[in-house]
Design an enzyme around this catalytic site. Sequence first.
Site, short mmCIF file in Angstrom:
data_model
loop_
_atom_site.label_atom_id
_atom_site.label_comp_id
_atom_site.label_asym_id
_atom_site.label_seq_id
_atom_site.Cartn_x
_atom_site.Cartn_y
_atom_site.Cartn_z
CB CYS A 140 55.16 21.03 -64.52
SG CYS A 140 53.57 21.00 -65.83
CB CYS B 74 55.17 21.34 -70.37
SG CYS B 74 54.91 21.53 -68.71
#
Length: 568
Positions: A61, A546
């Site tokens: 990420c 996320c």
Amino acid sequence: MSEQIVIDPITRIEGHLRIECEIEGNEVQDARSVGTMWRGIETILKGRDPREAWIIVQRICGVCTTVHAMASVRAVENALELEVPLNAQYIRNMIVGAHCLADNIIHFYVLSAVDWVDIASAALKADPKSASQLAQKLSPWKRNSYQEFKQVQEKLKKLIGSGQLGPFSSGYWGHPAMTLDPDVNLVAAVHYFQALEFQRKLNKIVTILGSKTPHIQNLAVGGVANPINLDSPATLTLEKLYYIKTLMDEVRDFVHQVYMVDAATLGASYPEWCSYGKGNGTYLSVPEMPLDPKGMTFAMPGGYIKGDDLSTFRRISSSQDPYFEDNVKESIKHSFYNGDWNRHPYVEETEPKYAAGETKGAYSWVKSPSFLNEPAEVGPVASVLAMHAARFEPALKYSRAIFDQMAALGSSQVGIDILPSTMGRHISRCIRAAVVQDAMADQWDKLINNINSGDFTTFNAPHFPEGEQRGVGIHEAPRGTLSHWVVIESGKIRNYQAVVPSTWLSCPRGANDEPGYYERCLIGNPVVDPERPLEVLRTIHSFDPCMACAIHMVNPQGRKLSSMKVLA
């Protein structure tokens, strides 16, 4: 008559998420959460040196970089039963604390507040003088001045007048669910821009201690790469440490005088949202900020709560606690992977198998985690409830402060029963931010005291024995419980799995066909205008999804997208 709505992609999150809802009578009756990418990091790691895994997993990420690095080195250290020097623990703890606060502040102001705050109203209808007076009445914050409020309002007017709204484009401005007074909207808009400044201050802390951000460079299996030499400006010096302390103090003022006040104001202004968005009453968190070389004591507690009953709280006592390590599983019954199993992460596989036409009922690239064979909510609600169950005084203190302020602004007393809700997640995140801020400052004190005692050690070299070792690295990340699981054989990674907060929450139906957490929490949500489903976004954004962490990317044509070289 029911109506189907689809939001794809959900914006103001990291990654790609699709939400499908069935609406009847202006209320969500059913929902599906669909992750639309595949995460292949686990496959990349097979056969690699465990010491380099943390460098790679940060690339899961672009936002949650530090947290994956931390969980990864902890997993390998756990497998090797490797002790970490105290200085390294304190430095790591300050890094994760600063990262957490930056994440929380940006989530509230930039990613979620605009679901509640009408920017157009703040720009065109508010009175900057009365808005400034209101803000000064609520808080002693030194930057609640008329001049700053007027300046921000003029900036917003220029954006609207130009037709180029920038970050405020495509908002549901004027939506009937937005009910704040124009002056309150302007207060929030002013603090939106100030929040960006304090995110930068927090990122400076991460950069000084971690060499850069995002994707810190200072970690190592066995500690950190920060040499401590008080006479060398090229190392971690007292001058740098005292600059970090100055930044921490500035952030503390913002957290207490702005963030907490705004969260309480929002909660008091939308009391009905303290009941929407509730899950199954099961909560999972892990302890954070280890205080000893073996990870047996922590600055912040964690544990498991069942059935909305704090008396069921079972503490997760350490990074080696078998209660956590033995009871996590993931199912792929409704996911695009090969097979139909419900397994422990040590023996999982990550073999993609896209099922066109939803063969075997699969509809998402996200797996479905469970604890003790049940889904669980992770994140700030779980963390704060665990702290209450553990009678952790900092959490009790900040909860009382924000509940008292909400009661003063509203019409009735509130308590922890409001936390498992859409609005409650914002309140919980704010409470935890205040706790983390205090804990981070305490880590600074501990580091200074340990250096003053003559201890400058920051690294213990790892040794990889023959045979197999298994380890789990736990971290209570801003979005909730994160765990990395590694199986090492003859010094190389044989299997690696990351069970992340957004996997726990955005997952599809599980092994027993029970709804995923987003799916469960959307049921009963109001939707005034199906063409502008703002209320759905409110609940989804309250989790701070996320999806890049829950899933990752594959090229369907099999083309090489990029390559990287990891230096040993």
